[in-house]
Design a protein around this motif. Structure first.
Motif: not given
Length: 306
Positions: A112, A115, A176-177, A181-182, A184
């Motif tokens: 992670a 970003y 993510e947006s 998100a998992q 990313a």
């Protein structure tokens, strides 16, 4: 343009590469620490390699301008392809190390990163690297410098690397947006794997070209045919049966060993007349290509040209 101007221009471009590489090292490591991005860290390591290689290149640029001496009878130009070979091997090793590390990270859950901040770095690094690469390429068109050419290629590779990193960060930020998100954290290692493998052809090409020069392999046939044609044109006043040419390129110099097998109509000539033929041929060839160095031998027995 004088030779001194070319030397000064070459060193000016190499100094620009050196100081810019140092700036990008600090920038990349700073952003890698803040964003926790392995891709930016890899970009920083690449810039660090470019920084130290630029420092060595500056030293080599001084050496290759020196004339031959008691230690190096053929001058210092052979150091140029040797350095380029070393630089290409370092880049190849870095790419492979990044790929192996990324595969490991991929199977351990990814990585992670921040970003939004990483995208700022990506934009700045991409624009900066491409700008330096295009500037060096444009300014070095009149130079006979493989050192500058390889440095420009190195910056272009870094630009591609930075642009790809930026694209990956945009994708990760979008995931993510959009509520994915998992996925990313997997973008960073996947990106490094793709980058590491896609960058390999450029240093591999430089490595093979430099290796050919180190072992004094003849240039491609398309190059040797043009040289031989020009050489024979410079010898149009000499009656010969055959001209045997051996060609090797070492750094910025192209060396020709020329055996002229004269025919019977050549007759007896003085050493001064032979020197005049040599001078005319070499002057003609160097007007066409200043990097050419020549030795010309006149013989009757074809076996001596083997």
């Amino acid at each position: 343009m004088t030779i001194g101007f070319h030397e000064q221009k070459e060193k000016s471009l190499l100094r620009l590469s050196f100081y810019t590489a140092g700036f990008f090292v600090l920038l990349a490591f700073g952003f890698a620490f803040v964003t926790h991005s392995d891709a930016i860290l890899f970009d920083g390591v690449y810039s660090l390699i470019a920084f130290f290689m630029a420092l060595i290149t500056l030293k080599v640029a001084n050496l290759v301008q020196m004339p031959d001496d008691d230690r190096f009878h053929f001058g210092y130009t052979a150091i140029e392809p040797t350095l380029n070979l070393f630089k290409s091997l370092i880049i190849i090793a870095t790419c492979l190390y990044a790929v192996v590390g990324s595969v490991s990270a991929l199977f351990s859950g990814g990585n992670a990163a921040q970003y939004n901040l990483a995208m700022i770095y990506g934009v700045f690094a991409t624009v900066g690297c491409f700008a330096i690469s295009f500037y060096m390429t444009h300014r070095s068109k009149s130079l006979r410098s493989d050192l500058v050419s390889v440095d420009a290629h190195t910056w272009f590779v870094d630009g591609v690397l930075s642009a790809s990193i930026l694209l990956g960060f945009v994708i990760a930020f979008s995931l993510e947006s959009l509520g994915f998100a998992q996925f990313a954290p997997y973008v960073d290692p996947v990106l490094l794997i793709v980058l590491g493998l896609s960058m390999l052809p450029i240093p591999l090409k430089i490595m093979l070209e430099s290796l050919n020069e180190v072992i004094h392999k003849a240039p491609p046939e398309s190059v040797t045919k043009v040289i031989e044609k020009r050489l024979k044109q410079s010898l149009d006043a000499v009656p010969y049966e055959h001209v045997e040419v051996r060609i090797s390129k070492s750094g910025r110099d192209i060396y020709l060993l020329v055996h002229i097998i004269v025919d019977k109509s050549f007759g007896k000539v003085t050493v001064a007349e032979l020197d005049a033929i040599r001078k005319h041929s070499e002057t003609t060839m160097r007007e066409w290509n200043p990097s050419i160095l020549m030795d010309i031998l006149f013989i009757c027995d074809p076996k001596l040209a083997d």
